[in-house]
Design a protein around this motif. Structure first.
Motif, PDB file in Angstrom:
ATOM      1  N   VAL A  16      -1.732   1.592  -9.735  1.00 45.80           N
ATOM      2  CA  VAL A  16      -0.737   2.659  -9.831  1.00 45.80           C
ATOM      3  C   VAL A  16       0.321   2.312 -10.878  1.00 45.80           C
ATOM      4  O   VAL A  16       0.688   3.149 -11.715  1.00 45.80           O
ATOM      5  N   LEU A  17       0.810   1.063 -10.834  1.00 44.84           N
ATOM      6  CA  LEU A  17       1.829   0.634 -11.800  1.00 44.84           C
ATOM      7  C   LEU A  17       1.317   0.755 -13.236  1.00 44.84           C
ATOM      8  O   LEU A  17       2.060   1.123 -14.152  1.00 44.84           O
ATOM      9  N   SER A  18       0.032   0.441 -13.427  1.00 45.75           N
ATOM     10  CA  SER A  18      -0.556   0.549 -14.770  1.00 45.75           C
ATOM     11  C   SER A  18      -0.673   2.007 -15.205  1.00 45.75           C
ATOM     12  O   SER A  18      -0.371   2.357 -16.348  1.00 45.75           O
ATOM     13  N   ILE A  19      -1.104   2.860 -14.273  1.00 47.46           N
ATOM     14  CA  ILE A  19      -1.301   4.272 -14.611  1.00 47.46           C
ATOM     15  C   ILE A  19       0.028   4.955 -14.943  1.00 47.46           C
ATOM     16  O   ILE A  19       0.126   5.729 -15.902  1.00 47.46           O
ATOM     17  N   ILE A  20       1.068   4.665 -14.165  1.00 49.43           N
ATOM     18  CA  ILE A  20       2.360   5.328 -14.402  1.00 49.43           C
ATOM     19  C   ILE A  20       3.123   4.696 -15.567  1.00 49.43           C
ATOM     20  O   ILE A  20       4.178   5.182 -15.957  1.00 49.43           O
ATOM     21  N   GLY A  73       0.814  -1.213   0.000  1.00 51.68           N
ATOM     22  CA  GLY A  73       0.000   0.000   0.000  1.00 51.68           C
ATOM     23  C   GLY A  73       0.844   1.259   0.000  1.00 51.68           C
ATOM     24  O   GLY A  73       0.592   2.199  -0.771  1.00 51.68           O
ATOM     25  N   TRP A  74       1.874   1.288   0.840  1.00 54.05           N
ATOM     26  CA  TRP A  74       2.756   2.455   0.894  1.00 54.05           C
ATOM     27  C   TRP A  74       3.512   2.639  -0.417  1.00 54.05           C
ATOM     28  O   TRP A  74       3.717   3.774  -0.884  1.00 54.05           O
ATOM     29  N   LEU A  75       3.939   1.529  -1.017  1.00 53.09           N
ATOM     30  CA  LEU A  75       4.632   1.625  -2.299  1.00 53.09           C
ATOM     31  C   LEU A  75       3.727   2.264  -3.342  1.00 53.09           C
ATOM     32  O   LEU A  75       4.153   3.131  -4.116  1.00 53.09           O
ATOM     33  N   GLY A  76       2.461   1.834  -3.360  1.00 48.84           N
ATOM     34  CA  GLY A  76       1.503   2.426  -4.286  1.00 48.84           C
ATOM     35  C   GLY A  76       1.322   3.921  -4.040  1.00 48.84           C
ATOM     36  O   GLY A  76       1.279   4.721  -4.983  1.00 48.84           O
ATOM     37  N   SER A  94       2.872  10.083 -10.761  1.00 52.29           N
ATOM     38  CA  SER A  94       1.567  10.284 -11.401  1.00 52.29           C
ATOM     39  C   SER A  94       1.105  11.729 -11.212  1.00 52.29           C
ATOM     40  O   SER A  94       1.211  12.281 -10.105  1.00 52.29           O
ATOM     41  N   PRO A  95       0.571  12.347 -12.265  1.00 50.32           N
ATOM     42  CA  PRO A  95       0.046  13.716 -12.129  1.00 50.32           C
ATOM     43  C   PRO A  95      -1.319  13.752 -11.460  1.00 50.32           C
ATOM     44  O   PRO A  95      -1.808  14.830 -11.112  1.00 50.32           O
ATOM     45  N   MET A  96      -1.931  12.578 -11.279  1.00 55.78           N
ATOM     46  CA  MET A  96      -3.274  12.502 -10.707  1.00 55.78           C
ATOM     47  C   MET A  96      -3.227  11.976  -9.272  1.00 55.78           C
ATOM     48  O   MET A  96      -2.349  11.180  -8.931  1.00 55.78           O
ATOM     49  N   PRO A  97      -4.179  12.364  -8.429  1.00 57.83           N
ATOM     50  CA  PRO A  97      -4.238  11.869  -7.039  1.00 57.83           C
ATOM     51  C   PRO A  97      -4.842  10.458  -6.996  1.00 57.83           C
ATOM     52  O   PRO A  97      -6.023  10.270  -6.674  1.00 57.83           O
ATOM     53  N   LEU A  98      -4.042   9.457  -7.307  1.00 66.98           N
ATOM     54  CA  LEU A  98      -4.548   8.090  -7.429  1.00 66.98           C
ATOM     55  C   LEU A  98      -5.041   7.518  -6.106  1.00 66.98           C
ATOM     56  O   LEU A  98      -5.829   6.563  -6.100  1.00 66.98           O
TER      57      LEU A  98
END
Length: 427
Positions: A292-296, A24-27, A35-39
């Motif tokens: 998160v990994l997919s978005i970045i 969770g912390w890694l994400g 990421s430019p977005m607040p994921l």
């Protein structure tokens, strides 16, 4: 980006942060830095969607199945019965750990449940019989991985749904590799105990009469297997419903043994809730991390790297295997399956490989991830049962079986019929 992700995760684990919190912390860290977005605002919605998935209901059902079999004394008698048949081999009870895990995997469908159940019975024998503790613990962790390869397997069901592959064919394909891998685990124990005889504990010898007398103890797990897998093949139940039927059958066996009581069921439900809570917390954290990994773009970057090499199909497959082994070092297996299977399977099929065969290869890769430091879940499950001692002991004991899994991967790559022979007979 991949290097930074791995270093952050290793740092969190080195600080003894629990695995779910580490993921969770890694994400959250990657979300804030890449990421430019607040994921982080998607966590609540993702947690709800993940935890309400109907297929995941099978997880607590299979865990409860294991809890009931354990508390009804069925698992202990099964373990004792297998000891009488396998205990004469170099390594003694460590072979029973593998054999019991293979048999229990045919009723459970969950690697975590298999490792937890067999570990509860086996761990007290370490000091009593004088075994090498790291290796003994490694056999429990490695044996538990068989739960996602030998049917019924939750992961094979998920793979079938994600890739539109026949689940019955996948189940048939998983039988032979599953038992071959169990045999390879036992061969590994024999080799290590021949090299280091002191690791094998005290020698065990039983008469043929004692062995035959122990056979009835092996019947209940086989009966559960027929109920769970048979109901799926007969078209009577979905996998989740089959897991529930397995719980009912286990309760019936407990009643026949005179062990079914309100207190026993309360303990079984409490154990189920603890294990399920741990698994679901890891799954929710892992799903958020994968999001998160997919978005970045990390997941897509890995896929583009593999497809852009321009190598032959087998060379590309070897790269895919290497990448999945690397990913498995820092990603939870269910989350890895949910993320990578839809991305990689079309590439594999385009290269000319059979999706059923790749499903089995992927399961072995997921099994490897279950005992690969630093994130292998089975390592933490076994350490949790042990309750004392260094985590490094479990990791050291599991490493020989990681090598064995690489041998299994090589066999599947060289002899694909190892997985495809049974399905070819029926389909």
């Amino acid at each position: 980006m991949l290097t930074k992700t791995l270093l952050i995760l290793l740092a969190l684990i080195a600080l003894a942060v629990p695995i779910a919190a580490s993921l969770g912390w890694l994400g959250l860290i990657l979300s804030s830095t890449d990421s430019p977005m607040p994921l982080h605002r998607a966590i609540s919605d993702m947690a709800w969607q993940t935890s309400t998935d109907f297929l995941l209901v099978a997880i607590p059902m299979f865990v409860m199945l294991g809890e009931i079999l354990l508390r009804a004394g069925i698992t202990e008698r099964m373990y004792d019965g297998i000891v009488k048949w396998l205990g004469w081999l170099p390594g003694g009870l460590m072979h029973s750990n593998i054999g019991s895990s293979a048999l229990f995997a045919a009723t459970s469908g969950s690697s975590v449940a298999t490792a937890a159940t067999i570990g509860t019975v086996a761990v007290p024998q370490i000091q009593k019989r004088g075994y090498n503790e790291p290796l003994f613990l490694g056999t429990i962790a490695a044996g538990g991985t068989l739960g996602i390869l030998i049917p019924p397997s939750i992961n094979l069901i998920l793979y079938g749904l994600l890739t539109n592959t026949s689940v019955p064919e996948l189940y048939l394909a998983g039988f032979l590799p599953g038992f071959v891998l169990a045999a390879l685990f036992m061969a590994t124990i024999v080799v290590l105990c021949l090299i280091k005889p002191g690791w094998g504990g005290e020698s065990l010898r039983y008469s043929w009469g004692e062995r035959l007398h122990a056979l009835p103890a092996l019947i209940p797990p086989l009966g559960i297997f027929l109920v769970v897998v048979g109901s799926i093949y007969a078209g009577i139940a979905t996998p989740t419903e089959a897991a529930a039927l397995g719980v009912v059958a286990a309760m019936g066996l407990a009643a026949l043994n005179g062990k079914l009581s309100i207190d026993m069921m309360r303990q079984a439900i409490e154990g189920t809730m603890r294990t399920t809570a741990m698994i679901m917390l890891i799954i929710v954290a892992a799903v958020f991390l994968n999001f998160v990994l997919s978005i970045i773009g990390l997941t897509q970057a890995l896929t583009d790297f593999v497809t852009g090499l321009g190598w032959s199909p087998m060379q590309t497959m070897l790269v895919i295997v290497a990448v999945l082994v690397l990913i498995g070092c820092f990603m939870e297996t269910l989350s890895m399956l949910l993320t990578m299977a839809p991305l990689i399977t079309p590439i594999v099929v385009a290269l000319g490989f059979d999706p059923v065969w790749f499903g089995i290869l992927l399961m072995v890769l997921l099994e490897t991830a279950l005992i690969t430091p630093p994130i292998g879940i089975n390592l933490y499950v076994v350490q949790g049962i042990r309750k004392s001692g260094a985590m490094m002991d479990v990791m050291k004991g599991a490493l020989p079986f990681v090598v064995t899994m690489f041998v299994m991967l090589a066999l599947l790559l060289i002899f694909p019929q190892l997985a495809l022979w049974l399905p070819s007979l029926f389909y």
